[in-house]
Structure formats: structure tokens, C-alpha cells
Design a protein around this motif. Structure first.
Motif, PDB file in Angstrom:
ATOM      1  N   ILE A 164       0.281  -1.416   0.227  1.00  0.00           N
ATOM      2  CA  ILE A 164      -0.230  -0.433   0.408  1.00  0.00           C
ATOM      3  C   ILE A 164       0.726   1.778   0.097  1.00  0.00           C
ATOM      4  O   ILE A 164       0.134   2.568  -0.059  1.00  0.00           O
ATOM      5  CB  ILE A 164      -0.983   0.189   0.755  1.00  0.00           C
ATOM      6  N   ALA A 165       2.399   1.381  -0.169  1.00  0.00           N
ATOM      7  CA  ALA A 165       3.284   2.467  -0.054  1.00  0.00           C
ATOM      8  C   ALA A 165       3.639   2.405  -1.670  1.00  0.00           C
ATOM      9  O   ALA A 165       3.812   1.660  -2.255  1.00  0.00           O
ATOM     10  CB  ALA A 165       4.518   2.333   0.559  1.00  0.00           C
ATOM     11  N   PRO A 166       3.949   3.591  -1.877  1.00  0.00           N
ATOM     12  CA  PRO A 166       4.648   4.293  -3.089  1.00  0.00           C
ATOM     13  C   PRO A 166       5.824   3.356  -3.204  1.00  0.00           C
ATOM     14  O   PRO A 166       5.891   3.105  -1.998  1.00  0.00           O
ATOM     15  CB  PRO A 166       4.165   5.718  -3.279  1.00  0.00           C
ATOM     16  N   ALA A 167       5.835   1.991  -4.002  1.00  0.00           N
ATOM     17  CA  ALA A 167       7.294   1.784  -4.706  1.00  0.00           C
ATOM     18  C   ALA A 167       8.329   2.320  -5.845  1.00  0.00           C
ATOM     19  O   ALA A 167       7.899   2.863  -6.980  1.00  0.00           O
ATOM     20  CB  ALA A 167       6.718   0.518  -5.089  1.00  0.00           C
ATOM     21  N   ILE A 168       9.487   3.255  -5.191  1.00  0.00           N
ATOM     22  CA  ILE A 168      10.194   3.685  -6.548  1.00  0.00           C
ATOM     23  C   ILE A 168      10.391   2.810  -7.826  1.00  0.00           C
ATOM     24  O   ILE A 168      10.661   2.695  -8.321  1.00  0.00           O
ATOM     25  CB  ILE A 168      11.516   4.093  -5.818  1.00  0.00           C
ATOM     26  N   GLY A 169      11.020   1.127  -7.550  1.00  0.00           N
ATOM     27  CA  GLY A 169      10.940   0.343  -8.728  1.00  0.00           C
ATOM     28  C   GLY A 169       9.929   0.616  -9.223  1.00  0.00           C
ATOM     29  O   GLY A 169       9.681  -0.174 -11.214  1.00  0.00           O
ATOM     30  N   LEU A 170       8.240   0.943  -8.708  1.00  0.00           N
ATOM     31  CA  LEU A 170       7.370   0.534  -9.581  1.00  0.00           C
ATOM     32  C   LEU A 170       7.138   2.142 -10.547  1.00  0.00           C
ATOM     33  O   LEU A 170       5.436   2.382 -10.658  1.00  0.00           O
ATOM     34  CB  LEU A 170       6.185   0.086  -9.319  1.00  0.00           C
ATOM     35  N   ASP A 171       7.939   3.404 -10.276  1.00  0.00           N
ATOM     36  CA  ASP A 171       7.668   4.279 -10.761  1.00  0.00           C
ATOM     37  C   ASP A 171       6.964   4.836  -9.531  1.00  0.00           C
ATOM     38  O   ASP A 171       5.737   6.481 -10.370  1.00  0.00           O
ATOM     39  CB  ASP A 171       7.181   4.504 -12.240  1.00  0.00           C
ATOM     40  N   GLY A 217      -0.563  -4.969 -14.578  1.00  0.00           N
ATOM     41  CA  GLY A 217       0.822  -4.074 -13.755  1.00  0.00           C
ATOM     42  C   GLY A 217       0.787  -5.508 -12.225  1.00  0.00           C
ATOM     43  O   GLY A 217       2.112  -5.538 -11.476  1.00  0.00           O
ATOM     44  N   THR A 218       0.348  -7.007 -12.888  1.00  0.00           N
ATOM     45  CA  THR A 218       0.564  -7.596 -11.865  1.00  0.00           C
ATOM     46  C   THR A 218       2.330  -8.483 -12.597  1.00  0.00           C
ATOM     47  O   THR A 218       2.264  -8.779 -11.025  1.00  0.00           O
ATOM     48  CB  THR A 218      -0.679  -8.480 -11.591  1.00  0.00           C
ATOM     49  N   ASP A 219       1.920  -8.992 -13.671  1.00  0.00           N
ATOM     50  CA  ASP A 219       3.542  -8.714 -14.218  1.00  0.00           C
ATOM     51  C   ASP A 219       3.370  -8.031 -13.480  1.00  0.00           C
ATOM     52  O   ASP A 219       5.446  -8.590 -12.782  1.00  0.00           O
ATOM     53  CB  ASP A 219       3.665  -8.737 -15.210  1.00  0.00           C
ATOM     54  N   LEU A 220       4.549  -6.967 -13.524  1.00  0.00           N
ATOM     55  CA  LEU A 220       5.094  -5.866 -13.018  1.00  0.00           C
ATOM     56  C   LEU A 220       5.500  -6.120 -11.608  1.00  0.00           C
ATOM     57  O   LEU A 220       6.869  -6.094 -10.745  1.00  0.00           O
ATOM     58  CB  LEU A 220       4.906  -4.613 -13.604  1.00  0.00           C
ATOM     59  N   VAL A 221       4.104  -5.889 -10.758  1.00  0.00           N
ATOM     60  CA  VAL A 221       4.665  -6.194  -9.043  1.00  0.00           C
ATOM     61  C   VAL A 221       5.468  -7.342  -9.047  1.00  0.00           C
ATOM     62  O   VAL A 221       6.790  -7.780  -8.528  1.00  0.00           O
ATOM     63  CB  VAL A 221       2.746  -6.319  -8.870  1.00  0.00           C
ATOM     64  N   GLN A 222       4.587  -8.885  -9.446  1.00  0.00           N
ATOM     65  CA  GLN A 222       5.981  -9.902  -9.231  1.00  0.00           C
ATOM     66  C   GLN A 222       6.816  -9.550  -9.833  1.00  0.00           C
ATOM     67  O   GLN A 222       7.605 -10.271  -9.185  1.00  0.00           O
ATOM     68  CB  GLN A 222       5.381 -11.429 -10.476  1.00  0.00           C
ATOM     69  N   GLU A 223       7.208  -9.256 -11.252  1.00  0.00           N
ATOM     70  CA  GLU A 223       8.546  -9.301 -11.845  1.00  0.00           C
ATOM     71  C   GLU A 223       9.680  -8.473 -10.520  1.00  0.00           C
ATOM     72  O   GLU A 223      10.625  -8.862 -10.047  1.00  0.00           O
ATOM     73  CB  GLU A 223       8.929  -9.037 -12.700  1.00  0.00           C
ATOM     74  N   PHE A 224       9.197  -7.030  -9.793  1.00  0.00           N
ATOM     75  CA  PHE A 224       9.635  -6.765  -8.879  1.00  0.00           C
ATOM     76  C   PHE A 224      10.358  -6.992  -8.213  1.00  0.00           C
ATOM     77  O   PHE A 224      10.759  -7.522  -7.011  1.00  0.00           O
ATOM     78  CB  PHE A 224       8.890  -5.141  -8.418  1.00  0.00           C
ATOM     79  N   LEU A 225       8.628  -7.925  -6.914  1.00  0.00           N
ATOM     80  CA  LEU A 225       9.972  -8.737  -6.787  1.00  0.00           C
ATOM     81  C   LEU A 225      10.451 -10.553  -6.825  1.00  0.00           C
ATOM     82  O   LEU A 225      11.067 -10.003  -5.731  1.00  0.00           O
ATOM     83  CB  LEU A 225       8.631  -9.654  -5.525  1.00  0.00           C
ATOM     84  N   ASP A 226      10.499 -10.303  -8.092  1.00  0.00           N
ATOM     85  CA  ASP A 226      11.506 -11.353  -8.281  1.00  0.00           C
ATOM     86  C   ASP A 226      12.672 -10.694  -8.188  1.00  0.00           C
ATOM     87  O   ASP A 226      13.923 -11.885  -7.831  1.00  0.00           O
ATOM     88  CB  ASP A 226      11.660 -11.837  -9.376  1.00  0.00           C
ATOM     89  N   ARG A 227      13.477  -9.363  -8.676  1.00  0.00           N
ATOM     90  CA  ARG A 227      13.968  -9.011  -8.442  1.00  0.00           C
ATOM     91  C   ARG A 227      13.794  -8.870  -7.073  1.00  0.00           C
ATOM     92  O   ARG A 227      15.758  -8.716  -6.577  1.00  0.00           O
ATOM     93  CB  ARG A 227      14.335  -7.273  -9.214  1.00  0.00           C
ATOM     94  N   LEU A 228      13.950  -8.301  -6.150  1.00  0.00           N
ATOM     95  CA  LEU A 228      14.161  -7.787  -4.321  1.00  0.00           C
ATOM     96  C   LEU A 228      14.289  -9.352  -4.216  1.00  0.00           C
ATOM     97  O   LEU A 228      14.828  -9.431  -3.367  1.00  0.00           O
ATOM     98  CB  LEU A 228      12.927  -7.696  -3.883  1.00  0.00           C
ATOM     99  N   GLU A 229      14.298 -10.036  -4.371  1.00  0.00           N
ATOM    100  CA  GLU A 229      14.723 -11.714  -3.675  1.00  0.00           C
ATOM    101  C   GLU A 229      15.054 -11.946  -3.745  1.00  0.00           C
ATOM    102  O   GLU A 229      16.424 -12.184  -2.792  1.00  0.00           O
ATOM    103  CB  GLU A 229      12.994 -12.879  -4.510  1.00  0.00           C
ATOM    104  N   TYR A 230      16.280 -11.804  -5.457  1.00  0.00           N
ATOM    105  CA  TYR A 230      17.393 -11.852  -5.309  1.00  0.00           C
ATOM    106  C   TYR A 230      18.246 -10.843  -5.318  1.00  0.00           C
ATOM    107  O   TYR A 230      19.356 -10.838  -5.767  1.00  0.00           O
ATOM    108  CB  TYR A 230      17.641 -12.186  -7.190  1.00  0.00           C
TER     109      TYR A 230
END
Length: 161
Positions: free
Chosen positions: A124-131, A144-157
Motif C-alpha cells: 500500500i506504499a508507493p514503490a520507487i521501483g514501480l515508478d 500491472g500484476t506482472d510488473l509487481v511479480q517481476e519487481f518482487l523477483d528482483r527484490l528476492e534476488y
């Protein structure tokens, strides 16, 4: 004491998929076993039962239900109340899909960020990595769901750029 710890671990869902199913209340609430993505797909097409949505909402710790309904589930709180009062109802395919994706992203974010409450705060907070957008708002579309999933994958790694 060690045997008790083993029993607790055995009772916990083993995979992210199992955790998603558990957020909905498991087979008892979903009305049948959902043990793989094909079964989830079939259930989504038929509609997730209203009590499963109620179960998911009852598990939210930080996210206000009204925020989740509009942004992630694609329904108003009033529509949710109608579903809640008629346990025989099912969500539409679109609502079911969006609700399943919300639970899937919440489960992934919980694993990556360490807890469900941290995951909900992040959603629920604005994410820099999601513009600067809130992840929960991006769940309104498949892209949008794909963007969030990809961002989480990047965070995970550990890939932040």
C-alpha cells in the motif's frame, strides 16, 4: 518439545501455492481440493466461493478491506457485503482472477519481505521501483500484476535496478 516443533512445521503449508490456498481457507472453504495451478484455473473459471473471499479478507493485517476491494479485487465494499451475506454466491471470473492474483502476490511479498504485515505495508506504499506506484493499485491489470511479480523477483534476488 522437538516433536511439537516438527508437528507445527508439518501443519504449515509447504509451498507458496499451498499458502495461497490456505489464505482462502483451504479445501473446506473452497469446496474442493486445489492442489495445482490447473485446479486453481478451473476454480477461478467457476468462481471462487464467497466464504473464501471472506476468509482472505479476515487474514489481512494492515491493508484496509475497502482499499483491497477497489484496488485489488475489482469490487466495491458493498458488493463484498452482498457476497458475505449469501454464502452460496461465487465471485465472477474476473473478480476470482484478481482475488487469486492478490493472494498470490501477498504470499510472494510475505516470503520476500519476511512477514505478511511487512508485505501488506509494502503493497500500500508507493514503490520507487514501480515508478512511484502502489503495488496494490497495479494489481488491477494482468500487466500491472506482472510488473509487481517481476519487481518482487528482483527484490528476492537482490537486483534493485
Amino acid at each position: 518439545m522437538r516433536a511439537a516443533a516438527v508437528r507445527v512445521l508439518e501443519a504449515m503449508p509447504a509451498t507458496d501455492f499451498d499458502r495461497v490456498v490456505d489464505l482462502f481457507g483451504g479445501p473446506a472453504v473452497l469446496k474442493h481440493a486445489v492442489s495445482n495451478p490447473i485446479e486453481a484455473h478451473e476454480m477461478i473459471l467457476k468462481g471462487i466461493p464467497s466464504p473464501a473471499l471472506s476468509n482472505l479478507v479476515s487474514h489481512l493485517v494492515v491493508i484496509e478491506a475497502s482499499d483491497a476491494f477497489e484496488a485489488a479485487f475489482g469490487m466495491s465494499e458493498r458488493t463484498f457485503q452482498r457476497h458475505k451475506s449469501d454464502e452460496g454466491r461465487v465471485l465472477s471470473t474476473e473478480q476470482s482472477s484478481r482475488t487469486w492474483n492478490f493472494a498470490r502476490i501477498l504470499t510472494k511479498a510475505s516470503a520476500v519481505l519476511g512477514s505478511q504485515s511487512e508485505a501488506e505495508r509494502w503493497m500500500i506504499a508507493p514503490a520507487i521501483g514501480l515508478d512511484g506506484r502502489r503495488p496494490i493499485d497495479l494489481l488491477a491489470t494482468a500487466a500491472g500484476t506482472d510488473l509487481v511479480q517481476e519487481f518482487l523477483d528482483r527484490l528476492e534476488y537482490g537486483v534493485y535496478a
